[in-house]
Structure formats: C-alpha cells, structure tokens
Scaffold this motif. Structure first.
Motif, short mmCIF file in Angstrom:
data_model
loop_
_atom_site.label_atom_id
_atom_site.label_comp_id
_atom_site.label_asym_id
_atom_site.label_seq_id
_atom_site.Cartn_x
_atom_site.Cartn_y
_atom_site.Cartn_z
N ASN A 207 0.82 -0.96 -0.18
CA ASN A 207 0.07 0.09 -0.04
C ASN A 207 0.27 1.56 -0.13
OD1 ASN A 207 -2.38 1.22 -0.39
ND2 ASN A 207 -2.83 0.92 2.44
N THR A 209 1.35 5.16 0.13
CA THR A 209 0.63 6.03 0.54
C THR A 209 1.02 7.52 0.02
OG1 THR A 209 -0.96 5.01 1.94
CG2 THR A 209 -1.18 6.95 1.65
N TYR A 225 -4.72 13.11 0.58
CA TYR A 225 -3.73 11.81 0.48
C TYR A 225 -4.37 11.23 -0.75
CZ TYR A 225 -7.57 9.64 3.06
OH TYR A 225 -8.63 9.02 3.35
N SER A 227 -3.54 6.61 -2.08
CA SER A 227 -2.86 6.31 -2.00
C SER A 227 -3.15 4.77 -3.00
CB SER A 227 -2.98 4.80 -0.49
OG SER A 227 -4.95 4.76 -1.01
N GLU A 286 -13.41 9.59 2.37
CA GLU A 286 -12.40 9.07 0.80
C GLU A 286 -12.98 8.30 0.54
OE1 GLU A 286 -9.23 6.75 3.32
OE2 GLU A 286 -10.82 4.89 2.93
#
Length: 367
Positions: A207, A209, A225, A227, A286
C-alpha cells in the motif's frame, strides 16, 4: 485495536445496501427446483397433471435464507524506530478474532397446502413433500465437500505488516510524507471449502500512500492523501464454476489457479482542529476504486465467473478524537510522551463492498 461490524450488510452491484441474508437468499420456486433437480422436475410435471390449476408450476419450497452475524476484532502491537531524522521503519503483528453466528432457515413455503392435498398418494411423493431446505442444504454441502455452515469463534495471526515512512520535508506550515506498507502472507490461506471463511488473508501486497499536511491556521490543518494498493499475483486452490448456474461447484472443480486481485486507488482527506495543546478533533472522507480480479488456469474452465462482482467502489467517512501529551512532555508537565486516538469510520456508499463500521483505538508511546 479495532472492532469491525456491519459486514453482514453489503452494497450490491447496483449500489443498494442489503443484508447478506437477503442478498444471498435463493427462492426455490418451480422453475428453480426443476433447473437444479431432475426429481423435482418430475414432481412438478406430475402435479401439473392433477386438475387444470398448474399445481406443479405453483409449487414453492420457499426461500432458503442464510443469516449471518459476523464480527471481526483485532489487536496489533506495532514497533517502529526512526532510522534517520526523516525515515522510520515499523513492523506490526495483527492478532485477529473472528466470530460469526450462522443460521440456515426456510421461509414462505406453500408446501403445507400440498401436503394436505396429496399426502399418502405415494411414498415418492411423500418424500418430496417432506423436504426441508435447510436440512437438504447441509446435506448438499457435505456431499460437495464443503465445511459445515456453523457458528464460528476463532483467533489467528493475520498478515504481518512492515511499514516504511519517509518525510520529504517539514516546516512550520506543511509537510510531505511517503508511506509504503507491505503485507506478508502469514495469515490463513484462501480456503475454497469454507463458505463462511473471511478469505482476505494470506496475501502479499504493498500500500503506497503520499500525504501532504498543510496548516490553514494556528488550529486547523488539512491533510489530503492518495494511495495505491498493489496486490502481488499468487496461486490459490479454487472451485471453478462450470456455468452461470453453478453456484456451488463440486469438489471435482477444484484446481490451482493464478490469481491477480484487482488493485485499489484511494483519494481522501482529513481535517483536524486543535482544541488545546492536548486535544484534537478530526473528520475525513475517502473515495476508493478497486479493479476487477482476474483468474487463469490450465483447463478449458469458466475462470471468468470467478471475477464476477469483484470490482469495487466505496465512499467512507470518519471522525476522530485524540489526546497528546507530547507538547506537555517537552514543557515538563507530563511524565510520558504519548498519543491516544479513537477513530470511527463507516462505508456510506459504494458497490460490491461490505459496509464495514470500524471503531479503532490507537495508543502510541515514544521512548
């Protein structure tokens, strides 16, 4: 440590939130029975010959409903160490507890009417009219080599996490970091014989990010952010359906297949408001999109059916409250520098995704 509930609810392929018991239920009306069982088709044809009311076509064993109450809890001790001023490495060992209450039931059948009308005409007809869907389901699962559908309570080590956090820069108003979190396949492997297994462990993925923190004022910070969750291809043993109607593939359909789980891209942002030097409130949103899974094997099988409804979209909202003694520690008014935070998040929309109501408590101590 965390607690995940709501996974007995799922956003379907058209975005409707449904209980898994409703989403996975099967209506055993005459056409369905005739398709799955040749004896049932003969029974329906025989009933249609009684009078002119299409008694066979109206025959209905009702709805087979599988009700589940899954719950996942986890505890993950994490040790992290600053290698340099800007680079930190950490490792986490997730201990997972999985509980599930499972009940198989038969509802909304009109079989009592047929029993009253046709009982005693023949032993074969009596056997058919005394059918119990729940019992027949357990027998079918056993014959096909599946594990019993029963209550679960188990604990195990999940996939070990290794994290690398690198801070590109930091000043009084902003900071930029990159985090790579690697999952190692230390958890339970995919089990094609267990319909109630979580089957989300035993995978290798990374993952990635990138997060940017910017202070809008003396008390308000914004942290957008992005990711990218990259899954490494692997090989698993799976039951490959022979056609669209093969919802419970036989054990003879098991084979080793190459699996590429779809990668996930997430865009999100958090906003934090510092009430005091110690207390902070946060809120976030998100949006995640996952690609479709892909399977391949050496036989002329329907591997494409394993990929059905494996793409995903999800919208998640979250709220957080945290307490920090770090500033107080440097002012020599606190004994230990630590941060304690409680986060609650929920998937509020999407498709092909469980609801996932998450409550997570983080305790971070510095030494």
């Amino acid at each position: 440590m965390g607690n995940i509930e709501g996974i007995d609810q799922r956003y379907t392929e058209n975005g409707t939130l449904m209980k898994l018991g409703d989403y996975k239920s099967v209506i055993f009306d005459a056409p369905t029975l005739a398709k799955f069982n040749s004896d049932a088709k003969r029974l329906i044809d025989a009933l249609n010959r009684f009078g002119a009311h299409n008694l066979g076509d109206n025959f209905n064993l009702g709805v087979l409903r599988v009700e589940t109450m899954p719950k996942v809890q986890y505890f993950a001790p994490v040790f992290a160490r600053g290698i340099t001023k800007n680079w930190t490495l950490g490792v986490g060992l997730p201990i997972v507890s999985y509980q599930n209450q499972i009940k198989v039931s038969q509802q909304f059948s009109n079989i009592e009417y047929y029993r009253a009308q046709f009982s005693g005409l023949s032993p074969e007809l009596d056997d058919a009219l005394n059918a119990n869907l729940a019992t027949a389901t357990h027998q079918t699962l056993q014959q096909k080599g599946y594990k019993p559908l029963e209550n679960r309570s188990e604990s195990f080590l999940g996939d070990v996490q290794i994290a690398s956090i690198y801070k590109f820069f930091e000043n009084r108003s902003s900071a930029l970091i990159y985090q790579a979190q690697i999952s190692l396949p230390t958890g339970p492997r995919y089990d094609p014989d267990d319909l109630a297994a979580l089957n989300i462990f035993g995978r290798t993925n990374i993952n990635n990010t990138v997060a940017y923190s910017h202070r809008l004022s003396s008390r308000i910070s914004l942290v957008p952010y992005v990711s990218y969750f990259l899954n490494i291809p692997d090989t698993v043993t799976a039951r490959v359906p022979t056609n669209e109607d093969d919802t419970l593939p036989d054990s003879s359909s098991k084979e080793d297949v190459s699996r590429q789980i779809g990668n996930t891209t997430t865009l999100g942002g958090n906003m934090f408001y510092e009430l005091t030097d110690s207390w902070t409130l946060g809120a976030g949103y998100e949006y995640a999109v996952k690609e479709e899974d892909h399977f391949a094997g050496s036989r002329p099988s329907r591997y494409d059916l394993l990929s059905l409804n494996t793409d995903m979209k999800a919208q998640r909202v979250k709220g957080e409250i945290s307490y920090s003694s770090v500033k107080s520690y440097f002012k020599k008014t606190a004994l230990i520098p630590m941060i304690v935070s409680l986060e609650v998040s929920d998937v509020i929309a999407g498709h092909n995704v469980e609801r996932q109501l998450l409550q997570e408590l983080n305790v971070m101590m510095f030494f």
